[in-house]
Design a protein around this motif. Structure first.
Motif, PDB file in Angstrom:
ATOM      1  N   GLU A  21       0.823  -1.211   0.000  1.00 31.70           N
ATOM      2  CA  GLU A  21       0.000   0.000   0.000  1.00 31.70           C
ATOM      3  C   GLU A  21       0.860   1.265   0.000  1.00 31.70           C
ATOM      4  N   LEU A  22       1.965   1.230   0.737  1.00 25.73           N
ATOM      5  CA  LEU A  22       2.870   2.380   0.749  1.00 25.73           C
ATOM      6  C   LEU A  22       3.424   2.631  -0.651  1.00 25.73           C
ATOM      7  N   GLN A  23       3.790   1.559  -1.340  1.00 25.35           N
ATOM      8  CA  GLN A  23       4.304   1.699  -2.698  1.00 25.35           C
ATOM      9  C   GLN A  23       3.219   2.237  -3.632  1.00 25.35           C
ATOM     10  N   LYS A  24       1.986   1.771  -3.432  1.00 27.81           N
ATOM     11  CA  LYS A  24       0.878   2.258  -4.269  1.00 27.81           C
ATOM     12  C   LYS A  24       0.687   3.765  -4.069  1.00 27.81           C
ATOM     13  N   LEU A  25       0.728   4.224  -2.817  1.00 23.18           N
ATOM     14  CA  LEU A  25       0.638   5.669  -2.547  1.00 23.18           C
ATOM     15  C   LEU A  25       1.765   6.414  -3.257  1.00 23.18           C
ATOM     16  N   TYR A  26       2.963   5.878  -3.150  1.00 23.25           N
ATOM     17  CA  TYR A  26       4.131   6.501  -3.773  1.00 23.25           C
ATOM     18  C   TYR A  26       3.963   6.559  -5.290  1.00 23.25           C
ATOM     19  N   ASP A  27       3.465   5.479  -5.879  1.00 20.79           N
ATOM     20  CA  ASP A  27       3.241   5.438  -7.332  1.00 20.79           C
ATOM     21  C   ASP A  27       2.203   6.471  -7.757  1.00 20.79           C
ATOM     22  N   GLY A  53       4.561  15.628  -5.617  1.00 21.03           N
ATOM     23  CA  GLY A  53       5.191  16.261  -4.467  1.00 21.03           C
ATOM     24  C   GLY A  53       5.076  15.479  -3.179  1.00 21.03           C
ATOM     25  N   PHE A  54       4.930  14.164  -3.292  1.00 18.02           N
ATOM     26  CA  PHE A  54       4.783  13.290  -2.128  1.00 18.02           C
ATOM     27  C   PHE A  54       5.865  12.217  -2.139  1.00 18.02           C
ATOM     28  N   THR A  55       6.371  11.880  -0.965  1.00 20.57           N
ATOM     29  CA  THR A  55       7.361  10.804  -0.844  1.00 20.57           C
ATOM     30  C   THR A  55       7.106  10.003   0.430  1.00 20.57           C
ATOM     31  N   VAL A  56       7.292   8.705   0.315  1.00 25.69           N
ATOM     32  CA  VAL A  56       7.298   7.803   1.475  1.00 25.69           C
ATOM     33  C   VAL A  56       8.760   7.592   1.832  1.00 25.69           C
ATOM     34  N   LEU A  57       9.085   7.657   3.111  1.00 25.00           N
ATOM     35  CA  LEU A  57      10.436   7.350   3.582  1.00 25.00           C
ATOM     36  C   LEU A  57      10.337   6.197   4.560  1.00 25.00           C
ATOM     37  N   GLY A  58      10.982   5.077   4.219  1.00 25.86           N
ATOM     38  CA  GLY A  58      10.952   3.900   5.074  1.00 25.86           C
ATOM     39  C   GLY A  58      12.229   3.773   5.897  1.00 25.86           C
ATOM     40  N   PHE A  59      12.063   3.483   7.182  1.00 26.60           N
ATOM     41  CA  PHE A  59      13.183   3.303   8.110  1.00 26.60           C
ATOM     42  C   PHE A  59      13.027   1.976   8.833  1.00 26.60           C
ATOM     43  N   ILE A  98      11.828  -7.558  -3.982  1.00 27.00           N
ATOM     44  CA  ILE A  98      11.310  -8.823  -4.507  1.00 27.00           C
ATOM     45  C   ILE A  98       9.855  -9.051  -4.115  1.00 27.00           C
ATOM     46  N   ASN A  99       9.521  -8.810  -2.848  1.00 25.94           N
ATOM     47  CA  ASN A  99       8.193  -9.143  -2.356  1.00 25.94           C
ATOM     48  C   ASN A  99       7.149  -8.047  -2.555  1.00 25.94           C
ATOM     49  N   TYR A 100       7.579  -6.795  -2.577  1.00 21.99           N
ATOM     50  CA  TYR A 100       6.605  -5.708  -2.635  1.00 21.99           C
ATOM     51  C   TYR A 100       6.905  -4.653  -3.694  1.00 21.99           C
ATOM     52  N   GLY A 101       7.965  -4.825  -4.464  1.00 23.61           N
ATOM     53  CA  GLY A 101       8.296  -3.875  -5.522  1.00 23.61           C
ATOM     54  C   GLY A 101       8.581  -2.476  -5.004  1.00 23.61           C
ATOM     55  N   VAL A 102       9.140  -2.386  -3.798  1.00 21.37           N
ATOM     56  CA  VAL A 102       9.375  -1.079  -3.171  1.00 21.37           C
ATOM     57  C   VAL A 102      10.399  -0.270  -3.956  1.00 21.37           C
ATOM     58  N   LYS A 103       9.978   0.927  -4.337  1.00 23.33           N
ATOM     59  CA  LYS A 103      10.847   1.871  -5.049  1.00 23.33           C
ATOM     60  C   LYS A 103      11.004   3.171  -4.275  1.00 23.33           C
ATOM     61  N   PHE A 104      10.188   3.381  -3.234  1.00 26.01           N
ATOM     62  CA  PHE A 104      10.327   4.603  -2.448  1.00 26.01           C
ATOM     63  C   PHE A 104      11.605   4.523  -1.617  1.00 26.01           C
ATOM     64  N   PRO A 105      12.128   5.650  -1.175  1.00 21.41           N
ATOM     65  CA  PRO A 105      13.412   5.654  -0.465  1.00 21.41           C
ATOM     66  C   PRO A 105      13.373   4.856   0.849  1.00 21.41           C
TER      67      PRO A 105
END
Length: 161
Positions: free
Chosen positions: A43-49, A55-61, A83-90
Motif C-alpha cells: 500500500e505504501l508503494q501504491k501511494l508513492y506510485d 510532491g509526495f514521498t514515502v520514507l521507510g526506516f 522482490i516481495n513488494y516492488g518497493v521503489k520509495f526511499p
C-alpha cells in the motif's frame, strides 16, 4: 530543529540530509520485514506510485526494536522489499526509534506528534508520521492504520502546497 536538518543514511549506506525533501509532503514510516503489518509495504508503494509525481514521498526506516522483526542487514532488507513488494520509495538503514540510541529524527517526530495518552514512545512497526510541505509533523498514525486510509489527508496537504 527542522526535520530537514536531520542526517539519514540510505539503505545503500549513503549519508544525506532530509533537506532534499523540502517542499514535499512526507509519510515517514518505521518498517519491518517479519511483522504482521509488513504487507503495508504494498500500500505504501501504491501511494508513492500514485502521488509521488505530485510532491509526495514515502520514507521507510527499518527497525528491529519490536520482537526482532527486522533481523536482516541492509542488503537483505532492500532485496526483501524489492522482490516481495516492488518497493521503489526511499528506504534507509536500520534505526532505533525508541530508547537512548533512537535516531534523532524519530525522537523529534514522536515529540511533535505524541501517541495515545500523550506517549512519545513508538509502540510498534509501521507507525506512520505525516509531514506537510513545510516540514511540520501533521499527524501520527498507528500501525493499524492502512496507508490507503491516509491518502485523503495526503491529497489535502498536496493541494495546500
Amino acid at each position: 530543529m527542522s526535520i530537514y536538518n536531520y542526517e539519514v543514511e540510505t539503505i545503500k549506506g549513503e549519508k544525506k540530509t532530509l533537506s532534499e525533501y523540502k517542499g514535499q509532503v512526507l509519510l515517514i514510516v518505521n518498517t519491518a520485514s517479519k511483522c504482521g503489518f509488513t504487507p503495508q509495504y504494498k500500500e505504501l508503494q501504491k501511494l508513492y506510485d500514485e502521488l509521488g509525481g505530485k510532491g509526495f514521498t514515502v520514507l521507510g526506516f527499518p527497525c528491529n526494536q519490536f520482537m526482532g522483526q527486522e533481523p536482516g542487514d541492509n542488503d537483505d532488507i532492500e532485496s526483501f522489499c524489492e522482490i516481495n513488494y516492488g518497493v521503489k520509495f526511499p528506504m534507509h538503514s536500520k534505526v532505533d526509534v525508541n530508547g537512548e540510541n533512537a535516531h534523532p529524527l524519530f525522537v523529534d517526530l514522536a515529540s511533535q506528534a505524541p501517541g495515545l495518552l500523550g506517549s512519545k514512545a513508538i509502540k510498534w512497526n509501521f507507525t506512520k508520521f505525516l509531514v506537510n510541505s513545510k516540514g511540520e509533523v501533521v499527524e501520527r498514525f498507528s500501525p493499524n492504520t492502512s496507508p490507503s486510509d491516509i491518502k485523503p489527508k495526503i491529497e489535502q496537504l498536496l493541494e495546500e502546497v
